[in-house]
Write an enzyme that holds these catalytic residues in place. Structure first.
Site: not given
Length: 314
Positions: A202, A207, A219
């Site tokens: 992701d 992030n 993350d």
């Protein structure tokens, strides 16, 4: 905790007690950070500084999958990659308190990367290549794969099984999502086999945090097995940005250009998954507050139209 409100029992006192129990004594300062899937808090410490406490959504990941997330983060950090990894207490990174599983991280600040900068994109490309070199060393066993069953089938079932989807749009949604699924399957077959490795999963700009010393990644909650391009496309808004990323990437790892043809597939799967994610989580009070548009028929009508457009373009 209850299925309808999985974090109902996660009061500030519970969060602070969990941090204390881990061995990082809190001073009562508590700030809720932006997160919907899990609950994440910045906690002040008595001896100065802060930690970040992440409480995992009950039932989403198995213990083994969470431990794989932590192990991957620690493996990346050990390879001198700027990945924020969980802290260990008595050798344990996955902790438990009041029925919740949680982890404690050092706090790392930073700004969003400047994706208009070719230099910063090349820097990110180099780091992602090194991350993928580590990711290719071994395999996830418990974290699943970025594929049609995970990204289309499961969220499609969640949407069709939710009262959030207006009843008069049920058949229209099923038809549109089915068309996307068929188009994705055809594109994957046309592209052929590509290497699949452990990924961040992701890697969007939120992030990646940038400091004067450079970027660091946070993350790994969506870390899965998939093609390397998954960690590139969300950082590249156009061909020039992808070129800059790959310029840096190629300095540390070969990139298979065949994977570029998977970007429309990955984008399409993410669209289907997004709606299913909201539908599946609607019972969590945070979701109606954050995504009120999903309760309106016109949003689903537009989503269905978008799915047809995606299917036409694949």
């Amino acid at each position: 905790m209850t299925e309808g409100a999985p974090y109902a029992a996660l009061s500030p006192d519970v969060v602070l007690a969990a941090v204390d129990e881990a061995g990082s004594w809190s001073d009562g300062r508590l700030l809720t950070l932006n997160s919907y899937e899990n609950r994440v808090f910045q906690v002040g410490l008595e001896d100065g500084g802060f930690v970040v406490a992440k409480f995992y959504r009950p039932g989403r990941w198995t213990d083994a999958a969470i431990m794989e997330e932590h192990a991957f983060a620690l493996e990346l950090a050990a390879a001198e990659l700027p990945m924020v990894a969980p802290l260990a207490f008595d050798g344990q990174t996955m902790l438990r308190h009041a029925g919740y599983r949680y982890a404690v991280y050092p706090r790392r600040g930073g700004r969003a990367p400047s994706l208009e900068s070719a230099d910063e994109l090349e820097w990110l490309g180099r780091l992602l290549a090194r991350m993928h070199a580590v990711g290719a060393r071994s395999r996830f066993q418990a974290r699943g794969v970025l594929d049609r069953p995970t990204m289309i089938d499961a969220p499609m079932r969640a949407t069709l099984g939710s009262a959030l989807l207006p009843a008069h749009l049920f058949d229209a949604y099923r038809h549109a999502a089915g068309r996307v699924d068929d188009a994705v399957a055809n594109r994957i077959e046309a592209v052929g086999p590509v290497q699949r490795i452990r990924l961040h999963g992701d890697c969007h700009p939120g992030n990646v945090l940038w400091t004067d010393a450079g970027p660091h990644f946070v993350d790994l909650d969506d870390a899965r097995t998939g093609p390397a391009v998954q960690d590139l496309w969300m950082l590249a808004g156009d061909d020039a940005m992808m070129t800059a990323l790959l310029e840096g990437y190629g300095q540390f790892r070969d990139f298979d250009p065949t994977e570029l043809a998977l970007i429309p597939v990955l984008r399409a799967m993410r669209q289907v998954h997004y709606a299913g994610w909201i539908a599946e989580r609607w019972h969590d009070p945070a979701f109606p507050a954050a995504f009120p548009f999903a309760a309106e028929a016109r949003w689903w009508e537009q989503h269905i139209a978008d799915l047809h457009e995606i299917a036409d373009d694949l």
